[in-house]
Enzyme design. Structure first.
Site, PDB file in Angstrom:
ATOM      1  N   ILE A 133       0.828  -1.203   0.000  1.00 29.79           N
ATOM      2  CA  ILE A 133       0.000   0.000   0.000  1.00 29.79           C
ATOM      3  C   ILE A 133       0.870   1.264   0.000  1.00 29.79           C
ATOM      4  CG2 ILE A 133      -1.655   1.334   1.386  1.00 29.79           C
ATOM      5  CD1 ILE A 133      -3.004  -0.977   0.063  1.00 29.79           C
ATOM      6  N   CYS A 134       2.022   1.208   0.711  1.00 31.80           N
ATOM      7  CA  CYS A 134       2.830   2.428   0.787  1.00 31.80           C
ATOM      8  C   CYS A 134       3.400   2.796  -0.586  1.00 31.80           C
ATOM      9  CB  CYS A 134       3.925   2.298   1.842  1.00 31.80           C
ATOM     10  SG  CYS A 134       5.127   1.030   1.466  1.00 31.80           S
ATOM     11  N   THR A 135       3.665   1.783  -1.427  1.00 32.10           N
ATOM     12  CA  THR A 135       4.106   2.085  -2.791  1.00 32.10           C
ATOM     13  C   THR A 135       3.004   2.837  -3.533  1.00 32.10           C
ATOM     14  OG1 THR A 135       5.534   0.152  -2.888  1.00 32.10           O
ATOM     15  CG2 THR A 135       4.834   1.080  -4.994  1.00 32.10           C
TER      16      THR A 135
END
Lengths: 555, 417
Positions: free
Chosen positions: B199-201
């Site tokens: 998700i952070c990507t």
């Protein structure tokens, strides 16, 4: 030179055609679809298999098809051919199958001729002459007497199909078939052993202070964990060279050492998995640390006489191939760069910067190739010299290491009984270590079927069951003759005998499932030839529905 | 006289009347032909059109079909029983009536719904089950159901399952004899692992056009529209996702976001063509014909077909997996880092192709680890998500996992690494 990434063209919602063909456009694109829609397929023999092939070509929207058949529909056809119905019985098979196949797709134009191959070859030869015919591809369904096979034109791609009981074979013939878009698993070419100045400069810029701890003014943990692995590898390769008199880690053990060198540079005191870029770098060592070499398939293309001796009549493919060859010769043996990069852990801008270095280099290589193409075309007064398509040249350069050129033996050579190459291929398959279970026996049995049909005008086993034994003896005699002609002296093997029994058992009849399977295999290959994408069989594939397996041979 | 003795079935009849050299010694042609007529078969899935046609033209007279889908315009390039005017109608009924009108003397009974709507009694009526399903979930369900139906004292309770699937120029077909040979669950690890993009990507460092599309569909849509669900089939929704993704891509200098790519990512579209479907469906039905008649030996037990580079098939016997949660008896071992939190453990399980769960509920003998629902239990167990595995389970302890995607309860022995 334009250095910004190509901007995404503003594409809106798909057209109704794009919606209908979406699932296949994802395989062969608009390019392949256009070629498909230019094709006019002639089917000789409205057999169950023949109609199944057409079904699988009409659905994805070939341009046109013509069914050629001279029989009337029999009750027995309804048990195997889905494209005939009760109302068809007694009517011309060509007309009825063309009508029911035509219902499959309104985008396709269908037609028929109540005629046969033999008659057309002798009475309307212009319909089969590549210079005059409208047909772009021929589908020929067995049985066809051998003398007719020997007369098939060599200027048109032809697919000769057998579907008999549980067994099917496909023989492909095409004039020299060249492929740019072979669809390999990956086009990535990182050139880690052969970086160019812009790439080396980026490495220097982005890996400055890489190994300096943050407390001493080095990279922050966040930055350190986001240096793209390609840059890590290039940086540590430079370090390695310093330590090893300018040598690169080429052997397995050197690469292993190099791996641990990279591993040692990983920051271990960072929480979580934030040094994934190092893990990616280590994972890429074995596969990607190598000299950029030219594949044997591309070498074959670049060394082909058609590439070396281009003329004003050469296809564009060969002119571009020649330009790529010249480019490579003057570029230390390196092909134009593909420009493809894999995804890797990095910050967006860092990744895009790296991606652009590869893209820009690929663009400039392709531009250089285009210059050479232009030069050749002008010098040769080539008819396409004013229509040079940069997109095609870029596509070619992108796939430069994955090109294919297939040369097919003619069907006449295969059936002439006097072609040394064919005989050698059959002999090799019969004497191979896996010969006992090889599907070459299916092929040999079908050669017996071919000769039986040519001599008797009917299929072996197409008789009352009591007379099958005599047919078996007769077909076996033909097989013995064939084996002798290829130089095989050990007689008819066990598997071959069984296959002959299986052939006689079918009595020339099709099973619908086998016909349907043949329809799938053949249509895939026809699509590959038409779209000039993916790699078709050269030249024979055998499917055995008894053991549920296939084998390919160049016969 | 069997129906197959009529002129229409001349060729099939001839093959079945003559014993082949590869068939079993006790092949009895008259018996086999009669058997064929009384073999009730079941077909379902994206290969349905081909399967129905092939069964109808292989002498099967009593065919049942289930399909929960309606006809979409994108089916027309391969599902050959459907026309543009059929778009929106149920596949099962349209396909059944087309084949019945073309091939005389057969009955096809359609059911418009999910295979999961039917119980074991329903499936018990068939001799052979053929599935060309496109979802892993449905295949796991039918596989687990058929394994569960096997009663050692009733040989007829064992229903051969023939499974086929395609992707582009590739496909596979296989024969599963529930409990006797390798089942669908035994081979789940052959699926390509679903590596979800972190998700952070998506949130902070997109690099690929697909990252931009996923950002728009997973993060941006719920942020803007709160509880309104994204409908992948609604062109308005897809257009919105596409526009957001394009904007984001431009912001990060990423090229390659198109409408087609957007659709492909959010609908997880797998390329599909008529010819590959024909190959795999015909292979499945060829095996059905051989199983029903004994005319030739049937596939033992797996064939992979690859058509993108020349033609290559790999035919082999896939072995039963010792710890198969469906057809094996024991819980399988699973390596766990004792320092992981329960949430991390769940995230890793989700990535495993041989597990394939989405919203798991987990219990051990002595405690409830995590419940998706009901709300009280979810609330009670939610704090466990941040606890470490070593504080929740012992080395060697068994965890039972249930999940909407699992047709059975999965048992894992936790082994601390």
């Amino acid at each position: 030179m334009d250095t910004s990434p190509p901007s995404s063209a503003p594409s809106s919602a798909p057209s109704s055609k794009e919606k209908k063909y979406d699932r296949q456009l994802r395989l062969w694109g608009a390019n392949g679809q256009n070629r498909l829609e230019q094709a006019h397929i002639a089917l000789f023999g409205a057999t169950a298999a023949g109609c199944e092939v057409l079904k699988n070509l009409i659905l994805p929207s070939i341009g046109r098809f013509t069914v050629i058949d001279d029989k009337l529909v029999e009750e027995a056809d309804l048990g195997i051919n889905f494209f005939l119905d009760q109302d068809s019985v007694g009517k011309p098979r060509a007309e009825r199958t063309a009508a029911l196949l035509g219902e499959l797709n309104p985008d396709v134009v269908g037609g028929f001729r109540s005629d046969n191959l033999e008659n057309m070859l002798s009475h309307t030869p212009e319909l089969l002459d590549p210079r005059t015919t409208e047909f772009t591809h021929l589908l020929v369904m067995s049985p066809v007497p051998t003398p007719i096979l020997l007369q098939l034109p060599t200027g048109i791609p032809t697919f000769f199909v057998n579907s008999l009981g549980f067994v099917t074979t496909l023989r492909i013939y095409s004039p020299t078939h060249t492929i740019i878009e072979t669809h390999p698993d990956s086009l990535v070419d990182l050139r880690l052993f052969n970086p160019w100045p812009e790439l080396s400069a980026l490495v220097l810029e982005k890996t400055r202070n890489l190994d300096v701890p943050e407390s001493e003014g080095g990279m922050s943990d966040h930055q350190h964990g986001h240096v793209p692995y390609v840059l890590l590898l290039l940086k540590y390769l430079e370090d390695w060279k310093q330590l090893h008199d300018g040598h690169l880690p080429g052997t397995y053990s050197e690469k292993t050492q190099f791996k641990s060198m990279v591993m040692d540079k990983m920051r271990t005191n960072v929480p979580g998995a934030s040094e994934e870029n190092y893990e990616e770098a280590i994972g890429a060592v074995m596969k990607n640390l190598r000299n950029a070499e030219i594949s044997s398939e591309t070498k074959e293309v670049l060394d082909n006489p058609k590439c070396l001796n281009i003329t004003s009549e050469s296809d564009d493919f060969w002119i571009i191939a020649r330009a790529v060859k010249d480019f490579t010769d003057s570029n230390n043996g390196f092909l134009p760069l593909s420009g493809a990069t894999p995804d890797m852990k990095a910050e967006s801008h860092g990744y895009v910067a790296l991606q652009n270095i590869y893209r820009v280099k690929a663009h400039s290589d392709a531009a250089a190739v285009e210059e050479i193409v232009r030069d050749y075309m002008n010098r040769l007064q080539h008819p396409h010299r004013d229509q040079i398509d940069s997109d095609v040249i870029q596509l070619f350069c992108r796939h430069a290491n994955f090109l294919r050129c297939l040369n097919y033996r003619s069907i006449a050579d295969e059936y002439s009984n006097s072609n040394d190459e064919h005989n050698k291929a059959v002999l090799a398959a019969l004497e191979n270590w896996d010969a006992e279970d090889s599907l070459i026996h299916n092929y040999v049995a079908l050669r017996g079927y071919q000769e039986f049909y040519t001599s008797h005008g009917r299929a072996p086993g197409d008789t009352s069951s009591e007379d099958c034994d005599a047919d078996y003896d007769e077909i076996k005699r033909f097989v013995c003759q064939y084996l002798e002609s290829v130089g095989y002296t050990k007689g008819v093997g066990v598997r071959c005998e069984k296959m002959l029994k299986e052939v006689v058992r079918a009595g020339g009849g099709e099973l619908h499932v086998t016909a349907s399977l043949a329809g799938g295999i053949v249509a895939q290959e026809v699509i590959k030839i038409i779209t000039q994408q993916y790699v078709p069989v050269n030249n024979t594939v055998v499917f055995d529905g008894i053991g549920s397996r296939t084998q390919t041979f160049e016969l | 006289m069997a129906i197959i003795d009529t002129p229409q079935w001349k060729y099939l009849n001839r093959i079945l009347s003559r014993k082949g050299p590869f068939a079993d010694d006790d092949y009895d042609n008259e018996m086999q032909k009669t058997f064929l007529e009384h073999t009730k078969v079941f077909g379902a899935g994206g290969l349905g059109c081909e399967i129905l046609k092939n069964l109808a033209l292989s002498g099967f007279k009593d065919i049942h079909v289930i399909d929960m889908d309606t006809i979409d315009v994108s089916n027309l390039n391969r599902q050959f029983l459907f026309r543009a005017s059929d778009v929106g109608k149920p596949k099962a009924t349209v396909a059944a009536s087309f084949v019945m009108s073309r091939v005389k003397g057969i009955t096809i009974t359609p059911y418009y719904g999910a295979i999961q709507d039917k119980d074991q009694d329903y499936y018990m009526q068939f001799k052979i089950i053929i599935c060309g399903l496109d979802s892993v979930e449905a295949r796991r369900w039918i596989n687990a159901t058929l394994v569960d139906m096997v009663d050692i004292n009733r040989p007829e309770s064992l229903k051969p399952l023939i499974d086929g699937g395609t992707e582009g120029f590739k496909g596979q077909s296989r024969v599963i004899l529930p409990t006797l040979s390798s089942c669908y669950e035994c081979s789940l690890d052959m699926l390509t692992p679903q590596t979800a993009v972190p998700i952070c990507t998506l949130a902070t460092i997109p690099r690929q056009p697909a990252h931009c599309v996923e950002w728009a569909s997973i993060l941006e849509w719920p942020r803007i529209f709160k509880d309104k669900k994204l409908d992948n089939d609604d062109p308005g929704h897809v257009q919105w996702i596409y526009e957001q993704a394009l904007k984001r891509a431009q912001e990060f200098n990423i090229s390659g976001v198109t409408y087609s790519l957007t659709q492909g990512v959010i609908k997880n579209i797998i390329p599909a063509i008529a010819s590959t479907n024909a190959i795999i469906a015909a292979s499945c039905c060829n095996e059905a014909l051989k199983i029903a008649t004994g005319a030739n030996p049937f596939l033992n037990n797996y064939m992979m077909y690859t058509g993108d580079e020349s033609v290559y098939t790999h035919t082999f016997e896939h072995e039963k997996k010792d710890g198969c949660p469906v057809c094996g008896d024991l819980a399988s071992d699973y390596m766990v880092n004792p320092e992981w939190t329960l949430q991390e453990f769940i995230d890793r399980l989700k990535e495993k192709p041989e597990v394939q769960i989405k919203k798991p509920t987990m219990v051990t003998e002595r405690r409830k680890l995590y419940y998706q629902g009901p709300p009280q239990l979810n609330e009670q167990t939610r704090p466990n998500l941040v606890k470490k595995m070593k504080d929740l389970v012992d080395n060697g302890e068994e965890i039972a996992i249930t999940d909407p995607g699992l047709p059975f309860s999965l048992r894992l022995n936790v082994i601390f690494s």
